[in-house]
Design an enzyme around this catalytic site. Structure first.
Site, PDB file in Angstrom:
ATOM      1  N   ASP A   1     -13.497   3.945   8.319  1.00 59.04           N
ATOM      2  CA  ASP A   1     -14.132   3.614   7.043  1.00 59.04           C
ATOM      3  C   ASP A   1     -14.664   2.180   7.090  1.00 59.04           C
ATOM      4  O   ASP A   1     -14.355   1.365   6.228  1.00 59.04           O
ATOM      5  CB  ASP A   1     -13.134   3.791   5.904  1.00 59.04           C
ATOM      6  CG  ASP A   1     -13.796   3.852   4.535  1.00 59.04           C
ATOM      7  OD1 ASP A   1     -15.017   4.110   4.458  1.00 59.04           O
ATOM      8  OD2 ASP A   1     -13.091   3.626   3.530  1.00 59.04           O
TER       9      ASP A   1
ATOM     10  N   LYS B   1       0.866  -1.174   0.000  1.00 58.29           N
ATOM     11  CA  LYS B   1       0.000   0.000   0.000  1.00 58.29           C
ATOM     12  C   LYS B   1       0.901   1.222   0.000  1.00 58.29           C
ATOM     13  O   LYS B   1       1.590   1.497   0.968  1.00 58.29           O
ATOM     14  CB  LYS B   1      -0.913  -0.002   1.221  1.00 58.29           C
ATOM     15  CG  LYS B   1      -1.864   1.169   1.222  1.00 58.29           C
ATOM     16  CD  LYS B   1      -2.917   1.068   2.281  1.00 58.29           C
ATOM     17  CE  LYS B   1      -3.869   2.236   2.165  1.00 58.29           C
ATOM     18  NZ  LYS B   1      -4.945   2.171   3.149  1.00 58.29           N
TER      19      LYS B   1
END
Length: 189
Positions: free
Chosen positions: A104, A7
Site C-alpha cells: 500500500d 495498532k
C-alpha cells in the site's frame, strides 16, 4: 518515555470467530516482522516496541512527520520534490531487493521529516520476489500520485493545486524506475 501508536486489529463480526482470530494473529505477526525486516534493509519505519498476540496489536514508535500527500500539496515549486522522490525510489528498491512488498505504497503511507521518507502501515505487505508484486507496488504509488483527493470541489479551493501535479507526478515516475537494479527489468518469455 517515548510516544507510541498502538495498532489494533479489530475483530470482524462477519467472519467465523476461529478464522477471524487466526487471520488477525497472522496479520499482526507478519506486519511486525515486515516493519522490523524493512528497518534491517535500511528503510526507515516505525520501531516496533512490542506485539500483543492475545490482543492482536502492535505497539510502535509514534512518528512526528508530515504525510507525503501534504508535502506535495503544499509545495509550490514541484521541482523541489525531485530529491525526495529519488529517495522514495531508492527505499522502495531496498524493500524489493529484500523481497518485501509494502502492499500500500501511497502518499498517505509515506511520512517525511528532515531526514527523508519513513514508510508506515505494512498491513497489506508480504514477502515476494515476483516481478508482478513489485510492479503492483509501483502502480499503487503512481495511482496515489495522480488521484484527486475527494475533498476537492472547485478551482478556488487551495487544495485544488494538487490536480496541477498530474504531469509532474507522472514524470517523477521516471525518477523512480532507474532506482531499481537492472535485474528488476529482465524478463523471460
Amino acid at each position: 518515555g517515548n510516544d507510541v501508536v498502538i495498532k489494533h486489529r479489530l475483530k470482524k463480526s462477519y467472519r467465523n470467530d476461529k478464522l477471524d482470530d487466526k487471520l488477525r494473529l497472522e496479520r499482526t505477526k507478519k506486519e511486525a516482522k515486515l516493519l522490523s525486516d524493512s528497518r534491517k534493509l535500511g528503510v526507515r519505519t516505525p520501531y516496533v516496541y512490542s506485539i500483543d498476540l492475545e490482543d492482536k496489536s502492535i505497539v510502535e514508535e509514534k512518528i512526528n512527520a508530515t504525510k507525503l500527500h501534504d508535502i506535495i500539496v503544499d509545495t509550490d515549486d514541484k521541482n523541489d520534490l525531485v530529491d525526495l522522490f529519488a529517495s522514495i525510489g531508492e527505499n522502495v528498491s531496498k524493500l524489493h531487493e529484500g523481497e518485501i512488498i509494502h502492499g500500500d505504497v501511497t502518499t498517505e503511507n509515506i511520512l517525511v521529516d528532515q531526514s527523508g521518507p519513513i514508510f508506515i502501515d505494512f498491513g497489506l505487505g508480504r514477502y515476494s520476489n515476483l516481478i508482478e508484486d513489485k510492479g503492483t507496488d509501483l502502480l499503487v504509488f503512481k495511482k496515489s500520485l495522480t488521484t484527486k483527493p475527494p475533498t476537492i470541489t472547485n478551482a478556488t479551493n487551495p487544495k485544488y493545486k494538487f490536480t496541477l501535479l498530474y504531469p509532474f507526478c507522472l514524470s517523477v515516475g521516471l525518477i523512480l524506475y532507474p532506482m531499481w537494479p537492472p535485474s528488476f527489468f529482465k524478463f523471460s518469455f
